[in-house]
Scaffold this motif. Structure first.
Motif, PDB file in Angstrom:
ATOM      1  N   THR A   2       0.537   6.123  -0.647  1.00  0.00           N
ATOM      2  CA  THR A   2      -0.497   4.930  -0.429  1.00  0.00           C
ATOM      3  C   THR A   2       0.162   3.787  -0.034  1.00  0.00           C
ATOM      4  N   VAL A   3      -0.572   3.066   0.836  1.00  0.00           N
ATOM      5  CA  VAL A   3      -0.002   1.637   1.224  1.00  0.00           C
ATOM      6  C   VAL A   3      -1.058   0.564   0.916  1.00  0.00           C
ATOM      7  N   PHE A   4      -0.704  -0.204  -0.190  1.00  0.00           N
ATOM      8  CA  PHE A   4      -1.548  -1.297  -0.406  1.00  0.00           C
ATOM      9  C   PHE A   4      -1.531  -2.377   0.352  1.00  0.00           C
ATOM     10  N   ILE A   5      -2.423  -2.853   1.175  1.00  0.00           N
ATOM     11  CA  ILE A   5      -2.395  -4.114   1.835  1.00  0.00           C
ATOM     12  C   ILE A   5      -3.274  -5.237   1.120  1.00  0.00           C
ATOM     13  N   MET A   6      -2.722  -6.300   0.576  1.00  0.00           N
ATOM     14  CA  MET A   6      -3.340  -7.230  -0.168  1.00  0.00           C
ATOM     15  C   MET A   6      -3.670  -8.640   0.595  1.00  0.00           C
ATOM     16  N   VAL A   7      -4.754  -9.007   0.250  1.00  0.00           N
ATOM     17  CA  VAL A   7      -5.183 -10.283   1.048  1.00  0.00           C
ATOM     18  C   VAL A   7      -5.686 -11.219  -0.286  1.00  0.00           C
ATOM     19  N   ALA A  14       0.221 -15.154   0.220  1.00  0.00           N
ATOM     20  CA  ALA A  14       0.924 -13.643  -0.321  1.00  0.00           C
ATOM     21  C   ALA A  14       1.742 -13.860  -1.664  1.00  0.00           C
ATOM     22  N   HIS A  15       2.250 -15.046  -2.153  1.00  0.00           N
ATOM     23  CA  HIS A  15       2.943 -15.229  -3.296  1.00  0.00           C
ATOM     24  C   HIS A  15       2.360 -14.687  -4.412  1.00  0.00           C
ATOM     25  N   VAL A  16       1.119 -14.823  -4.465  1.00  0.00           N
ATOM     26  CA  VAL A  16       0.308 -14.682  -5.707  1.00  0.00           C
ATOM     27  C   VAL A  16       0.369 -12.933  -5.972  1.00  0.00           C
ATOM     28  N   TRP A  17       0.912 -12.130  -5.043  1.00  0.00           N
ATOM     29  CA  TRP A  17       0.663 -10.608  -5.482  1.00  0.00           C
ATOM     30  C   TRP A  17       1.944 -10.166  -5.722  1.00  0.00           C
ATOM     31  N   GLN A  18       3.101 -11.083  -5.953  1.00  0.00           N
ATOM     32  CA  GLN A  18       4.476 -10.719  -6.179  1.00  0.00           C
ATOM     33  C   GLN A  18       4.615  -9.785  -7.288  1.00  0.00           C
ATOM     34  N   GLU A  19       3.984 -10.085  -8.530  1.00  0.00           N
ATOM     35  CA  GLU A  19       4.085  -9.218  -9.569  1.00  0.00           C
ATOM     36  C   GLU A  19       3.405  -7.862  -9.660  1.00  0.00           C
ATOM     37  N   THR A  20       2.144  -7.847  -9.129  1.00  0.00           N
ATOM     38  CA  THR A  20       1.174  -6.743  -8.833  1.00  0.00           C
ATOM     39  C   THR A  20       2.017  -5.719  -7.759  1.00  0.00           C
TER      40      THR A  20
END
Length: 501
Positions: A2-7, A14-20
């Motif tokens: 699975t590829v999660f593409i997050m917006v 994009a920096h807010v997704w680093q830990e997730t």
């Protein structure tokens, strides 16, 4: 794989997704945060004309780069708009869309409609009408993030970093309408709701039960839900919990809503035996008049909300409201129900005007003792108590409320408005207040009640608390009658005493 593409949402990149993303990768998935043009440092704007379509193109490019793997699109806040636009362009490539603490955008509606700060929304709407859609919206300062959603759970360090890395939001991304063809309507969806930002599965179920047609699809087998007990930025406050929810969503797990064909909670029978008095319809109000001589005191019951426009039956015909009005009539008072236009959280101004007009209509009825009136509010109409608490008229002998919301919820954009009972209580003077409190209230609503009761205690307000220890929000039709009857009997007698003393 699975590829999660997050917006990400407004002002955040994009920096807010680093830990997730790191946790998703550790679980064996790929995770890509989409840099948005004109927002992320790595994606500068080629021109000043950046709109929603620009960001949709950014997401489409990320989808195309993922080759033939299963793709889960995740949109947080504003980010759901470019996510839906991209899913509409590439429906065959998307296995699931995850709505992360955001609304349900509709075709032709700009992201501006979901901006929580209502004053700012109005300003930007006026600017859009003038055709002025270029430029940027400055990011919030450290203390202003609450205007965009609850920061509950976000550490001081994370909030500092969020502020330091915040970027201006191109106005065109908020003002350009979302254009959808409907090609992605069959793509499975998951809603991840952040309860401390004011949204829960139970609340969504209630809105579905009210008959909002825009939510009907949420009861289908391909729609699931998760709750996270945190604020609006779960990727910062609980990245591990968010990653787990995303992995489970990709697997098709999650809570499913009750179909609309089942009997909704708000249409279940009233838990007390009441006389079968006929209603007398007077414009927006219904009167239930007891068989008694002389002008009688009246209790006006104000339904909660928001309730979708066109909901049928209308609130004044719900068993709970009719039951309360007939219960008042059984105590020798005139029970009154009404319909007001609280259809959206932006409607409190007109709902307040509707209630005022209905009260004056009732007081003008010769069968009503115009100097002895009580107002009784429910759920979301609790914010409407603020006007009556701020300057109680002499004829208002009592104000009652059942499981009310007594301060604006974080995502409602009403923090600076006059509809803030927890602040208004300091002006109530000697007005008697009867408050029915649900012991199993939703945490985000219970917090507003606690703020109200604390303020009432500090200012010496005349507040009587009647607890339903095992009661839920809407306990009259949700909980066992033996749990609710004592509290209802106590409350109606207290209101009757205040009206006749």
């Amino acid at each position: 794989m699975t590829v999660f593409i997050m917006v990400a949402g407004v002002f955040t990149g994009a920096h807010v997704w680093q830990e997730t993303a790191a946790r998703l990768a550790a679980a064996g998935s790929e995770a890509h945060a989409v840099p948005l043009t004109g927002v992320d440092a790595g994606r500068p704007a080629a021109s000043a004309r950046i709109g929603l379509e620009t960001h949709i193109a950014d997401v489409v490019a990320a989808i195309d780069a993922a080759l033939d793997r299963e793709i889960v699109l995740v949109g947080h806040d504003y980010g759901i708009h470019p996510v839906l636009g991209a899913a509409d362009r590439r429906p065959q490539r998307v296995a699931r869309v995850v709505y992360l603490d955001c609304g349900m955008p509709q075709n032709g509606v700009p992201a501006l409609a979901t901006v929580p700060d209502q004053a700012l929304r109005a300003q930007l709407a006026e600017r859009s009408q003038r055709g002025d859609c270029e430029g940027e919206l400055a990011p919030p300062s450290r203390d202003e993030w609450q205007r965009w959603g609850s920061t509950a759970g976000v550490s001081e360090a994370a909030l500092d970093r969020l502020t330091a890395l915040a970027a201006p939001q191109p106005l065109g991304t908020l003002l350009q309408p979302l254009r959808l063809t409907g090609s992605a309507v069959a793509v499975p969806t998951t809603g991840v709701l952040c309860t401390r930002n004011g949204v829960s599965v139970d609340l969504v179920q209630r809105l579905v039960d009210f008959g909002d047609p825009t939510l009907a699809a949420l009861t289908g087998p391909q729609a699931t839900f998760f709750e996270l007990p945190t604020g609006h930025w779960p990727m910062l406050s609980c990245p591990a919990g968010l990653a787990d929810a995303l992995l489970r969503a990709a697997a098709g797990e999650g809570h499913r809503l009750r179909p609309t064909g089942a009997q909704p909670a708000h249409l279940r029978p009233f838990p007390m035996d009441v006389p079968e008095l006929p209603r007398e319809r007077r414009g927006p109000t219904d009167l239930y008049v007891p068989d008694a001589e002389g002008p009688r005191p009246a209790v006006v019951f104000v339904h909660g909300g928001p309730v979708p426009a066109g909901s049928r039956p209308a609130p004044r015909d719900w068993p709970t409201l009719v039951g309360y009005a007939r219960l008042a009539a059984a105590e020798g008072m005139i029970g009154v129900t009404l319909d007001h236009r609280l259809h959206d959280i932006a409607d409190y101004e007109r709902a307040a005007a509707d209630v005022t007009a209905a009260v004056e209509l009732v007081r003008a009825d010769p069968r009503v003792d115009a100097d002895r009136v009580a107002l009784w509010f429910f759920s979301g109409s609790g914010l409407l108590t603020a006007d009556w608490l701020t300057k109680p008229p002499l004829w208002l002998r009592c104000l009652a409320a059942s499981y009310p919301i007594l301060a604006p919820l974080p995502n409602w954009g009403l923090t600076g408005s006059r509809f803030h009972p927890a602040r208004a209580i300091t002006h109530a003077g000697t007005l008697p207040i009867v408050l029915l409190r649900a012991g199993r209230e939703a945490p985000q609503i219970a917090a507003t009640v606690e703020a109200f009761t604390t303020a009432a205690e500090n200012c010496g307000a005349d507040l009587e608390l009647i607890d339903v220890p095992n009661g839920h929000h809407g306990f009259e039709t949700l909980d066992a009658p033996e749990e609710t009857r004592p509290a209802l009997h106590h409350a109606i007698r207290s209101v009757a005493t205040h009206l006749t003393s």
